[in-house]
Structure formats: structure tokens, C-alpha cells
Design a protein around this motif. Sequence first.
Motif, PDB file in Angstrom:
ATOM      1  N   MET A 146       0.886  -1.244   0.054  1.00  0.00           N
ATOM      2  CA  MET A 146      -0.128   0.034   0.073  1.00  0.00           C
ATOM      3  C   MET A 146       0.885   1.195   0.101  1.00  0.00           C
ATOM      4  SD  MET A 146      -1.159  -0.547   3.879  1.00  0.00           S
ATOM      5  CE  MET A 146      -0.244  -2.188   4.154  1.00  0.00           C
ATOM      6  N   GLU A 147       0.252   2.367  -0.513  1.00  0.00           N
ATOM      7  CA  GLU A 147       0.985   3.414  -0.681  1.00  0.00           C
ATOM      8  C   GLU A 147      -0.029   4.655  -0.427  1.00  0.00           C
ATOM      9  OE1 GLU A 147       4.664   4.010  -3.120  1.00  0.00           O
ATOM     10  OE2 GLU A 147       3.531   5.204  -3.999  1.00  0.00           O
ATOM     11  N   ILE A 148       0.434   5.641   0.358  1.00  0.00           N
ATOM     12  CA  ILE A 148      -0.292   6.935   0.394  1.00  0.00           C
ATOM     13  C   ILE A 148       0.643   8.202   0.038  1.00  0.00           C
ATOM     14  CG2 ILE A 148      -1.842   6.208   2.280  1.00  0.00           C
ATOM     15  CD1 ILE A 148      -0.204   7.441   4.429  1.00  0.00           C
ATOM     16  N   GLY A 149       0.043   9.086  -0.422  1.00  0.00           N
ATOM     17  CA  GLY A 149       0.970  10.126  -0.992  1.00  0.00           C
ATOM     18  C   GLY A 149       0.148  11.563  -0.817  1.00  0.00           C
ATOM     19  N   SER A 150       0.769  12.545  -0.118  1.00  0.00           N
ATOM     20  CA  SER A 150       0.494  13.842   0.207  1.00  0.00           C
ATOM     21  C   SER A 150       1.068  14.770  -0.618  1.00  0.00           C
ATOM     22  CB  SER A 150       0.591  14.184   1.554  1.00  0.00           C
ATOM     23  OG  SER A 150       0.503  15.621   1.718  1.00  0.00           O
ATOM     24  N   THR A 151       0.414  15.778  -1.286  1.00  0.00           N
ATOM     25  CA  THR A 151       0.825  17.150  -2.053  1.00  0.00           C
ATOM     26  C   THR A 151       1.541  17.849  -1.281  1.00  0.00           C
ATOM     27  OG1 THR A 151      -1.212  17.921  -2.342  1.00  0.00           O
ATOM     28  CG2 THR A 151      -0.712  16.511  -3.992  1.00  0.00           C
ATOM     29  N   ASN A 152       1.487  17.960  -0.117  1.00  0.00           N
ATOM     30  CA  ASN A 152       2.035  18.935   1.083  1.00  0.00           C
ATOM     31  C   ASN A 152       3.224  18.441   1.551  1.00  0.00           C
ATOM     32  OD1 ASN A 152       2.338  20.676   3.021  1.00  0.00           O
ATOM     33  ND2 ASN A 152       0.449  20.151   4.356  1.00  0.00           N
TER      34      ASN A 152
END
Lengths: 480, 480
Positions: free
Chosen positions: B287-293
Motif C-alpha cells: 500500500m502507498e499513500i501520497g500527500s501533495t503537502n
Amino acid sequence: MNDQKPKIIDDLITMLGKKAVLIKADDTKSYLSDWHDRFHGAAHAVVLPESTEQVSAIMAYADTNNIVVVPQGGNTGFMGGATPDKRGNTILLSMRRMNNVREFDKKNMSMTVEAGCILQHLQDVAEDAGLYFPLNLAAKGSCTIGGNLGTNAGGLNVVRYGTTRALTLGLEVVLMGGEVLDMLSGLRKDNTGYDLRDLFIGSEGTLGIITAATMRLFPKPVAVSTAFAEVRDVDAAVELLHRLQAASGGMVEAFELIPADIMHVLFEAFPDIQRPLASIGAMNVLMEIGSTNPADNDVDGNGSAPIQAIMENVLGSAFDDQLVIDATIASSDAQRDALWDVRESSPESHKRAGKVIRSDVALTQSALAPFYADMVAGVKSIDPKIRICGYGHIGDGNLHFNLVQAAGGDPDFEAKTPKLLELLYSNVNKYGGSISAEHGIGQVKRNQLAQIKAPAIINTMKAIKGALDPKNLMNPGKVI
Amino acid sequence: MNDQKPKIIDDLITMLGKKAVLIKADDTKSYLSDWHDRFHGAAHAVVLPESTEQVSAIMAYADTNNIVVVPQGGNTGFMGGATPDKRGNTILLSMRRMNNVREFDKKNMSMTVEAGCILQHLQDVAEDAGLYFPLNLAAKGSCTIGGNLGTNAGGLNVVRYGTTRALTLGLEVVLMGGEVLDMLSGLRKDNTGYDLRDLFIGSEGTLGIITAATMRLFPKPVAVSTAFAEVRDVDAAVELLHRLQAASGGMVEAFELIPADIMHVLFEAFPDIQRPLASIGAMNVLMEIGSTNPADNDVDGNGSAPIQAIMENVLGSAFDDQLVIDATIASSDAQRDALWDVRESSPESHKRAGKVIRSDVALTQSALAPFYADMVAGVKSIDPKIRICGYGHIGDGNLHFNLVQAAGGDPDFEAKTPKLLELLYSNVNKYGGSISAEHGIGQVKRNQLAQIKAPAIINTMKAIKGALDPKNLMNPGKVI
């Protein structure tokens, strides 16, 4: 035709029962005109089926007897799409009695609902299960999900969740002739043949009757930050949107443009509404971000919850960069409601201000600022006293560019209308915009659609209409 | 037919120039078979137009002379959709030379690109501008955006950004006969008539040729957390997905199911690939999560960046609740690449393992666990030594439920294939799933489509096909 009418009514009563067939003028009146009372039509009867089988029976009967069918949801549309013509050879098919939630699948985050469900009810059903159905528009207490689907409704939360189309997983549709297309499904991915679902969504009842749909649900935003800011100009508003999207990781739930004239008209009609800022700035934005993570509400050492800190940081640096002139962040539900009141009371304030030219245009985010500037210059050259109320969902490029007659009234406003409309549509065309972002075409914009779309596109739409409704019995005179 | 061939080739050369018309077997071979070398067809010529005008001229010519046109992008599809039949009365229209980015609108976060652009190139163009084009699949170095549009391609990031359909704002399409539908537009909202865009997307070249498209771009995720976890079972994986979505505010970029047999087959083929966990668990998730901040990368007092803290907290509480048995979070790019290597090398390991039954099914998230359990029980009852490699994008309910022959080979595997396929499709049917989540129909699943879809739906698709391509010259024998 009139000879047939008694038999048609008898047949419909046999099919549906007496209570489901309205024929008296008092009973049918509210169905045969739109809620702005601009359009008035006639019908053999208004029928209120309570099942897909009954809709199918009606459609088979209509096809056999060459009777027009006009479907109707909550009858809250702006474009006259649910009002029949005056000829009377119509069955007005109201979906209001088909209002069951057929299935609620929490684990799949989806629900299958009948077309007559009221939007507010679906929001409540989702909320009761700890989930969120994000479609949100002013008419939510009266409009139906079937009408939302038929017009691909937009509203306040499109910037995050998309239009009704993006919220839809599956559909049930009844064709003219009575065939039922069962395309109900909670699947997120399904590449098995042509995308019939999206063809029916937004077709305003001219291709078939949407009787049920499977809709997507979302985790509920539990941490919210709402702010109102005076911005330098429209371009600064767009830049602010991008910064807020990036900083929040796409959590922007709403981003609404509010020019000074919106507030002038608003405070005339509703003097008690709270002013969001000390003075009325020329251009303003109402914005909201929402997080589904409860921890984003936890107040840290600096006294600020993470969700508020995101808003504070973005507004702070936008202030430093002179994009933002003044701003306020709601620190309570009451303050949040007060900010939203400015936006949500605006349509009613326009009604009270007298004559209004309403519109519903969309532009790319790069065209919003030059379009706006050209419109302001153009309107001022026609009449500097007209109130320029170009406002709305600029998070998705959608402006309701309303023009409100001068304060105190203007007997010449109607004479100026053709010039103002020409100005509007020539600028929409100049910047590659859309003449209908979310309200649809109905009967109001049908001729205009035929003018602005290339003949090859119109002919392709007509070919599809001809393939699915060769006798043109499905809501004729609308869209195409 | 053969008498006409020299004249047709002459005409095409006059139209397009000699270099754009391939006729020698050596030159046409790679275009006339699919990349798995399963399908082989014939054509008068392979043509490589370089403009929409040339495509239009070809389509006008084909219509006048009743010649079939089969469009082709990178020729990386699995379903034989881009391979013509053997009759030879075909122009194979390769879009590879139409590979310009026509417009890049950073402020609108969109780009207008020609159909022959390679997906990897579009990812790079977006990245160079500090933005992100999220479509991502194994064939990205060879597949074209036109092919992605024709098949509504999915891939790894659908859980967050949707399929190709959801990434598309506008299209340019050439119809049989040569009419050009210019529906290119960067608008987010546009309710002006029927949704032709979505009708062409996923129609696999059977309704028209997509020559260009306006695609959405996104802020780039700059803070990423990637983890690999052994989970209790499929149901625990679904629950973990929901928790990760809620905790991250919808930042899940990828969520891939990986059962033990995937790893057994993988490590047989590639013994040097790093084991993600000490032992091979029965069921696992990448699994992977990604933030633009960018601030989500800042390490706080506890030594953990916010993006990593979200992952740690979710996995920690899932461990406490016995959903997760063991887990690892990548703490460097190298570790992240190693985790992804497990997923990305799996298709190639299946190829090396010998005979494989491949599939591409979709289920609702509530049906994933019971479907999986029924499949495991069913396969084991047919042959307990078959490797059960049901893996893939369960974030959007998509499983590539591959069945790999027993280790060391199995001469009877092909004899078991019909039984295994029957098991698969009867379970897909039982749980209301899709037989093609993202690969499309092509020629492989055309007969199956006709069997599983209700006649009313097939007839509606045929009516649309007949309306847009009455002579059935557009990629016949595919989809419908």
C-alpha cells in the motif's frame, strides 16, 4: 386525439390504479409547469408509478399508442426540461413515488436507490451510517436523485467529488417500448462494452427513464475549516485555490467566488446577515477544506487544530504575497454557518432585487480571470449601474454570471437584455467556455445548443437519439 | 478484393506519402499481430498518419471504398482488440506518429495531447512542469494514450484518480466517413447535450478513431509512505483499506493484494528479489499513500514525518485489532523500490512459470472476501497444486485472478483449463462481478460478453454501433 383521451386514462388506471393517475387540473397543475412558473404544458394525465415494472408497462403502452412520455423528478430544474409542450399528447411520468433505498452496502461504500428519492433523504441515510453522500445543491430538500442524474447536477462540492456522473456506479433505465436495462452495480471498474451509463446521465429524459441508480459514498469529513477572504482579483482566487489544494492534499470541499455586488444585493435583501469582513471587498472567496481524519481536529501546542493550521498557513502566505487582502477563518459552527449564509442566501436575494439575467457558464481556470475582466468592462459599457454578480463554483470553473438590474429598479433593463446576453455568450465562446455548466439544456437552450455545437456533433447526438427513440416520444423538444 | 489492393495502396501513398504506408511483410508484421503473439491478421497496408486531417482523409476513403479500419496505439493490449482479422480488407491505422503535446495549460492543470503519445512521455511532460499525470500501468513505456482511452485503461492508481475515463476532459474523434468531432476542452463542467466523450472512451475503436484528448493533471504527491503488510485475510485487507482512506483523507495512491503464491512464483523466477517480511504470509497488501503537502515530509519531535505517522498509526491499530500480522514501512527510496519490485515483477514471473490462466475481474469490496474464499476452495478441489495468484488492485475491487500451473510443470494443466474458467466465471457471476475490469473485450471476450449481458443491453449497444458505423467498418469483430 381528444377522442382517445378517455380510453388512455382508463388504460392507465387499469395499469396503475386510480390513485396513481392524476387528471384534475388542480392535481396536475404543479406537475405541468416548472417551479419558476415560466413554462406550462399539457398532458393526458400525470402518472405516479411505484415500481420499475409499472414504468416499463407505461413505456410499452406509450410506444404502442405513440404517446409522448415526459419524465419528472422534483421539478426543480431551471431549463424547462421536465415540462411537456402544450399539445397534450403526453404522459407526465412523475418518479416521486419510487423512493426506496433498495440496498445500502457500507463495506462497498455504495447505495442503490430509486430515482424518486429526495436528495436530502439520501444525504441523511448516508450520514446515519457514518458515511457521506456529497452531492449538495440549493434544491436538495425537493430535487430527486433521478432529476440529478437526468441533468448531471453539480452543486457546491463538485471541486472535490465531481458532478453526479462521477458519483454514479450503476443505473437502471427503462427504454421507450418498455425494455429494462439493468445496469445496477456497485463495481468501481467494469470495461464490458459501451458506457451506456454515462450516455443516459445528463440526457434529460430524452433517451430513457432512469428508475434507479447505485451511487458512491465517501468517508465523512469530520474536521472542517471554513474561511472567507478578500482577494486581489479573480486570478488571485485561482492561485489561492491551487495553493489550498496542494497544501491540503486535495481536501478542498468548496471554493466559491463572491464579488462585491453579490454582497450589496444580499445585504439590501437581508440586512441582518452578518458581514464576513469589516468592509466589502471587490472580490472575495468562500472556501472550505474537510478531512476525514479525526486527528485533524486535535488542538496542538500552538492552539490550532491541524485542519485550521493548513488554512491559516495558506492564507498567511497568500497575504504575504498580496493575493489575499483580508480574511477570516470560522472558529465555531455558528461562524461557519454565518459565512455560508452569505453564499446560500444569494440566489434568493437576486429574486428579491427584481429583474435578473441568470446564467450558468463554465470556463477553464486559466480563462476565468480574462473572461471576468472582459465581462465587467462590457457590462459597464452597456450600463455602469447594473450589478455584476458573477459568482459561484470557480473551484470547477463554473460561474453563475448573474446580472441584476440597478438598485432602485430600471425600466430599461429588459431592453438591455439582448445586448447583455450577446456579450455573455460571445465571451463564453471567445474563451472556449460552456453555455451550460450544470443546469443542462432543457427547452430553454435547445436552439442555442444547435447553433454553438458543430454540425458533426449535433448530427452524432441525433443519430444516437434516433437509434434509441426512433419515434421521438421521449421528452421531445428538449436538448436535441 | 486482391484486384483492388494495388490501387488502394497507390491511393494511400498519394494521400499520405510513401513513408507513411507500410506494405512489406517485414514492416507490417509487428502491427498485424499482438504482442503476446496470440492473434494474427492481414491488411492492405499499415498507415501512419501524422495529422487529424490525414486520419479524416483515410476514414473518408475507407467509407467510400468499404474498407475496414482497425486503429492501433502501442499494440500492448491483452484482448486482441488492435489486431485485424485475416480477410485482408483492412487498413491498419497506427497512431504512433501523431505524438505531439498540442497544449499544456498549467493553470488549468490540463494538457491536450495527440493519441500516439506514449504514456511514459506524458508522465514526464507533466513532471517537468511540476505536475502529475497519474495513469500508470506496466506497459507505460510502450502504450499510447489513444490506446489507454480506447480501452479505458486502469492500472495502479485508479483507487485515487479513477480510470482513464476519469482523467479525460475532452476528445477529438474522427468518425467513419471522415467527420471530425472536435470535443477538445479543458472544462471541468459542461452539460451541453449527450456525453459523447464517455461513449468513445472504452469503445475500443469500434465507434470512431480518437485522435487527441485533453487530460487532467494533478498536484504531485511529494510526501509518500509505502508499506507491505501481512494481513489476516482478504476481509482484513478491505477493512485496512477503509481505515487508511479515512485516516489519510483519501490519500491512498495504491492498494495491491498479494497472496503467498504470488511470492512463491516470484522468488522461483527471481531469487534475488528482496523478501519484504521475514516469512511469507498467506495474504498480504502493498500500500502507498501520497500527500501533495511538502510539510507532510517534515520530521517531528518523535522522529516521524506526518505522512509516515499516518501509516504507522493505521498499521499499529490494525495490528492491535489483529487485522495485520506483520508489516514493514519503507524508510528510504531504495526500500520503497524493493517493495514495489515484488508487485511489478509478478507478471513476468508468471510468464516464466509456464502455463497460466490470466483474468481481470472486478468485484464490489463487500464481495471480494467471499469470492476469494469460494475461488480458493474451488481451485483446490480441482487441483490443490495449482498456484492461486489472485492479486492486484483491490483498492478498486479489481483482481487479476491468475492461476499458475503447479511448480515443476503439469502436463494436464490445459485439460483443467475449461473447468477452472467455468469456476472463475460462475463465481464472478454469483457475486455480481465484471469479467473485464480494465483490459476490455477485444476479440477474446466478445462471445462471452454477448452471453453474460442481458439482450436488452446488447441490443442497445448494437443500436448505437449501427447509428455511428452502419456499414460495420470500424474495427469489426471486436466488443459487440
